[in-house]
Design a protein around this motif. Structure first.
Motif, PDB file in Angstrom:
ATOM      1  N   HIS A  70      -6.725  -1.123   6.694  1.00 55.19           N
ATOM      2  CA  HIS A  70      -5.032  -1.174   6.208  1.00 55.19           C
ATOM      3  C   HIS A  70      -4.604   0.420   5.778  1.00 55.19           C
ATOM      4  CE1 HIS A  70      -4.357  -5.213   5.398  1.00 55.19           C
ATOM      5  NE2 HIS A  70      -5.387  -5.325   5.296  1.00 55.19           N
ATOM      6  N   ILE A  71      -5.304   1.220   6.147  1.00 56.24           N
ATOM      7  CA  ILE A  71      -4.465   2.650   5.793  1.00 56.24           C
ATOM      8  C   ILE A  71      -4.428   3.212   7.368  1.00 56.24           C
ATOM      9  CG2 ILE A  71      -5.196   5.057   5.223  1.00 56.24           C
ATOM     10  CD1 ILE A  71      -3.970   3.912   3.063  1.00 56.24           C
ATOM     11  N   LEU A 105       0.533  -1.348  -0.024  1.00 53.34           N
ATOM     12  CA  LEU A 105       0.089   0.194  -0.457  1.00 53.34           C
ATOM     13  C   LEU A 105       1.062   1.345   0.025  1.00 53.34           C
ATOM     14  CD1 LEU A 105      -3.277   1.053  -0.204  1.00 53.34           C
ATOM     15  CD2 LEU A 105      -3.281   0.899   2.631  1.00 53.34           C
ATOM     16  N   LEU A 106       1.992   1.290   0.698  1.00 53.93           N
ATOM     17  CA  LEU A 106       2.878   2.351   1.056  1.00 53.93           C
ATOM     18  C   LEU A 106       3.714   2.900  -0.423  1.00 53.93           C
ATOM     19  CD1 LEU A 106       3.870   4.792   2.706  1.00 53.93           C
ATOM     20  CD2 LEU A 106       5.917   2.949   3.578  1.00 53.93           C
ATOM     21  N   ARG A 129      -3.686  11.913   3.498  1.00 51.21           N
ATOM     22  CA  ARG A 129      -4.973  12.101   3.034  1.00 51.21           C
ATOM     23  C   ARG A 129      -5.536  11.347   3.013  1.00 51.21           C
ATOM     24  NH1 ARG A 129      -6.181  15.483  -1.266  1.00 51.21           N
ATOM     25  NH2 ARG A 129      -4.053  15.237  -2.785  1.00 51.21           N
ATOM     26  N   THR A 130      -6.951  11.765   3.496  1.00 44.01           N
ATOM     27  CA  THR A 130      -7.780  10.755   2.837  1.00 44.01           C
ATOM     28  C   THR A 130      -9.399  12.191   2.061  1.00 44.01           C
ATOM     29  OG1 THR A 130      -7.606   9.761   4.947  1.00 44.01           O
ATOM     30  CG2 THR A 130      -9.683  10.515   4.260  1.00 44.01           C
ATOM     31  N   TRP A 163      -5.969   8.211  -5.200  1.00 45.07           N
ATOM     32  CA  TRP A 163      -6.597   6.896  -5.583  1.00 45.07           C
ATOM     33  C   TRP A 163      -7.579   6.235  -5.015  1.00 45.07           C
ATOM     34  CZ3 TRP A 163      -3.007   3.174  -8.560  1.00 45.07           C
ATOM     35  CH2 TRP A 163      -2.003   3.565  -8.544  1.00 45.07           C
ATOM     36  N   THR A 164      -8.201   6.292  -5.780  1.00 47.35           N
ATOM     37  CA  THR A 164     -10.182   4.868  -5.363  1.00 47.35           C
ATOM     38  C   THR A 164      -9.913   3.904  -4.139  1.00 47.35           C
ATOM     39  OG1 THR A 164     -10.623   3.960  -7.426  1.00 47.35           O
ATOM     40  CG2 THR A 164     -11.168   6.441  -7.633  1.00 47.35           C
ATOM     41  N   ARG A 165     -10.527   3.479  -3.520  1.00 46.67           N
ATOM     42  CA  ARG A 165      -9.962   2.453  -2.490  1.00 46.67           C
ATOM     43  C   ARG A 165     -10.287   1.382  -4.085  1.00 46.67           C
ATOM     44  NH1 ARG A 165     -13.148   5.973   0.373  1.00 46.67           N
ATOM     45  NH2 ARG A 165     -13.300   5.693   2.491  1.00 46.67           N
ATOM     46  N   ASP A 166     -10.960   1.808  -4.202  1.00 46.97           N
ATOM     47  CA  ASP A 166     -11.733   0.326  -6.129  1.00 46.97           C
ATOM     48  C   ASP A 166      -9.857  -0.059  -6.645  1.00 46.97           C
ATOM     49  OD1 ASP A 166     -13.680  -0.904  -5.533  1.00 46.97           O
ATOM     50  OD2 ASP A 166     -14.593   0.567  -6.459  1.00 46.97           O
TER      51      ASP A 166
END
Length: 229
Positions: free
Chosen positions: A201-202, A165-166, A219-220, A177-180
């Motif tokens: 996981h974020i 992810l990182l 950033r969310t 990035w979208t979640r999908d």
């Protein structure tokens, strides 16, 4: 599919040529998606977030030149490398292709081996971790070969999912990035996982990165997804 494999979108309307290219790219352990229609490309890019687009100039539906122009005019697709393929061999045509925004231009007939080498060159920019390049963002350093992450010199322990992810976020700082999209890139397209898993996981990644203090770089983006920086 392996979530770590670079993804190539191959846009070519000659079936025999497309088959040869796809075979050779898969032999290099790339994930390959194919289409022979120009009018499908932009929606496929939105769905797939490819690392490189190999794009034929002459296509039914929409020309490669028009597709390239559209890609480079949009912020979310501007950074995706485009390798233009064309039977047009004049200097003027090559200049036109490059001025439209293509990152590279190959004249047909071409060497498949050379094309694969040029794709690797573009991947060093779009997927530097695939080439083993150490990624750095502010005080965070990630080494894809040793799987080590440090922040301001202190090593941070991450699980394999948080590491991937990182890596994805650090390869394109600022990109939302979208979640999908994160599910496809980090978990893989053939794995069914609920999008809320991304949030979990974020959260873990954010906690790990902040274990020694420092600014929260994750950033969310409400209603969309996540970005680094």
């Amino acid at each position: 599919m392996s979530a770590d494999r670079p993804l190539i979108l191959l846009v070519e309307d000659e079936p025999a040529q497309r088959e040869i290219l796809a075979y050779n790219l898969r032999a290099e352990d790339y994930e390959v998606f194919e289409t022979d229609r120009g009018d499908e490309v932009m929606s496929m890019i939105a769905d797939l977030s490819p690392d490189v687009v190999v794009l034929d100039w002459m296509l039914p539906g929409l020309s490669g030149i028009e597709i390239c122009r559209m890609m480079k005019a949009r912020g979310e697709t501007r950074s995706i490398p485009v390798i233009m393929l064309s039977a047009r061999s004049s200097e003027a045509d090559k200049v036109r292709g490059l001025e439209t925004g293509a990152d590279d231009y190959m004249v047909k007939p071409y060497s498949v081996v050379e094309l694969v080498a040029r794709i690797r060159t573009q991947l060093r920019r779009s997927r530097p971790s695939a080439a083993g390049t150490v990624l750095v963002y502010d005080d965070i350093t990630l080494d894809p070969e040793t799987h080590k992450v440090t922040r301001d010199g202190s090593e941070i322990a991450l699980g394999p999912t948080e590491f991937r992810l990182l890596t994805t976020l650090m390869e394109r700082p600022g990109r939302v990035w979208t979640r999908d999209q994160l599910l496809d890139r980090v978990w893989g397209r053939d794995i069914f996982v609920d999008t809320r898993t991304v949030d979990v996981h974020i959260g873990r990644l954010r906690k790990s990165l902040g274990i020694h203090g420092g600014v929260d770089h994750l950033r969310t983006v409400r209603g969309t997804g996540y970005a680094l920086g």
